[in-house]
Design a protein around this motif. Structure first.
Motif, short mmCIF file in Angstrom:
data_model
loop_
_atom_site.label_atom_id
_atom_site.label_comp_id
_atom_site.label_asym_id
_atom_site.label_seq_id
_atom_site.Cartn_x
_atom_site.Cartn_y
_atom_site.Cartn_z
N PHE A 1 -77.13 30.30 25.87
CA PHE A 1 -78.39 30.28 26.60
C PHE A 1 -78.19 30.91 27.97
O PHE A 1 -77.24 30.60 28.68
CB PHE A 1 -78.90 28.85 26.76
CG PHE A 1 -79.29 28.22 25.46
CD1 PHE A 1 -80.59 28.33 24.98
CD2 PHE A 1 -78.37 27.52 24.71
CE1 PHE A 1 -80.95 27.76 23.78
CE2 PHE A 1 -78.72 26.94 23.50
CZ PHE A 1 -80.01 27.06 23.03
N CYS A 2 -79.09 31.78 28.34
CA CYS A 2 -79.06 32.46 29.63
C CYS A 2 -79.98 31.72 30.59
O CYS A 2 -81.16 31.52 30.31
CB CYS A 2 -79.53 33.90 29.46
SG CYS A 2 -79.68 34.78 31.02
N VAL A 3 -79.42 31.31 31.73
CA VAL A 3 -80.22 30.66 32.77
C VAL A 3 -80.28 31.62 33.95
O VAL A 3 -79.26 31.96 34.55
CB VAL A 3 -79.59 29.31 33.20
CG1 VAL A 3 -80.39 28.69 34.33
CG2 VAL A 3 -79.52 28.37 32.01
N SER A 4 -81.49 32.08 34.26
CA SER A 4 -81.71 33.00 35.37
C SER A 4 -81.82 32.21 36.67
O SER A 4 -82.45 31.16 36.73
CB SER A 4 -83.01 33.77 35.13
OG SER A 4 -83.28 34.63 36.21
N GLN A 5 -81.17 32.72 37.72
CA GLN A 5 -81.20 32.11 39.04
C GLN A 5 -80.79 30.64 38.98
O GLN A 5 -81.54 29.75 39.40
CB GLN A 5 -82.59 32.27 39.66
CG GLN A 5 -83.02 33.71 39.86
CD GLN A 5 -82.13 34.41 40.87
OE1 GLN A 5 -82.09 34.04 42.02
NE2 GLN A 5 -81.40 35.41 40.42
N PRO A 6 -79.59 30.36 38.45
CA PRO A 6 -79.15 28.97 38.34
C PRO A 6 -78.90 28.34 39.70
O PRO A 6 -78.72 29.05 40.70
CB PRO A 6 -77.84 29.08 37.55
CG PRO A 6 -77.33 30.43 37.91
CD PRO A 6 -78.56 31.30 38.05
N LYS A 7 -78.87 27.02 39.71
CA LYS A 7 -78.52 26.30 40.94
C LYS A 7 -77.10 26.67 41.32
O LYS A 7 -76.26 26.91 40.47
CB LYS A 7 -78.58 24.79 40.70
CG LYS A 7 -79.95 24.27 40.39
CD LYS A 7 -79.86 22.79 40.10
CE LYS A 7 -81.20 22.24 39.67
NZ LYS A 7 -81.11 20.82 39.28
N GLY A 8 -76.83 26.70 42.63
CA GLY A 8 -75.48 26.96 43.10
C GLY A 8 -74.57 25.79 42.80
O GLY A 8 -75.02 24.69 42.51
N SER A 9 -73.27 26.02 42.88
CA SER A 9 -72.30 24.96 42.61
C SER A 9 -71.95 24.18 43.85
O SER A 9 -71.06 23.35 43.83
CB SER A 9 -71.03 25.56 41.99
OG SER A 9 -70.39 26.39 42.94
N GLY A 10 -72.64 24.46 44.96
CA GLY A 10 -72.39 23.73 46.18
C GLY A 10 -71.45 24.43 47.13
O GLY A 10 -71.13 23.91 48.18
N ALA A 11 -70.98 25.61 46.79
CA ALA A 11 -70.04 26.33 47.63
C ALA A 11 -70.72 27.39 48.48
O ALA A 11 -70.10 28.32 48.94
CB ALA A 11 -68.95 26.95 46.77
#
Length: 111
Positions: free
Chosen positions: A47-57
């Motif tokens: 599954f492709c997720v466009s503009q995903p949430k950042g990992s916090g870095a």
């Protein structure tokens, strides 16, 4: 019957010929559709997720697309992966055609 690549090339051609496209982000929907269509044909499905949430870095951890396997989603919600998981099949960072690929590959965002 047109192939997935034919449809992608038609989509980006239509976007480009509109004269209203931004250099990079206007083409995200076409690429997202292509990655999603290809991913559905794979085993396991991807599954492709466009503009995903950042990992916090910070901004450096925010790719344009993340590629998750079906097992990384709750069965009831295939719209958002289970929290705190890295995309099993990788990420995609999109740059305009004229950008220096070597400089982008060596940037903090990619490394």
């Amino acid at each position: 019957m047109p192939t997935l690549l034919d449809r992608y090339l038609r989509d980006i051609g239509d976007i480009r010929s509109s004269g209203a496209a931004a250099e990079e982000v206007s083409f995200y929907p076409a690429l997202s559709r292509l990655l999603g269509d290809v991913g559905r044909k794979l085993k396991p499905k991807v599954f492709c997720v466009s503009q995903p949430k950042g990992s916090g870095a910070g901004d450096a951890s925010h790719p344009d697309f993340s590629l998750y396997t079906a097992s990384q989603f709750r069965k009831a919600n295939l719209r958002e992966p289970i929290p705190e998981q890295l995309p099993e099949r990788g990420v995609v960072e999109v740059k305009p055609v004229g950008d220096n690929v070597h400089a982008a590959a060596a940037s903090d965002q990619v490394t």
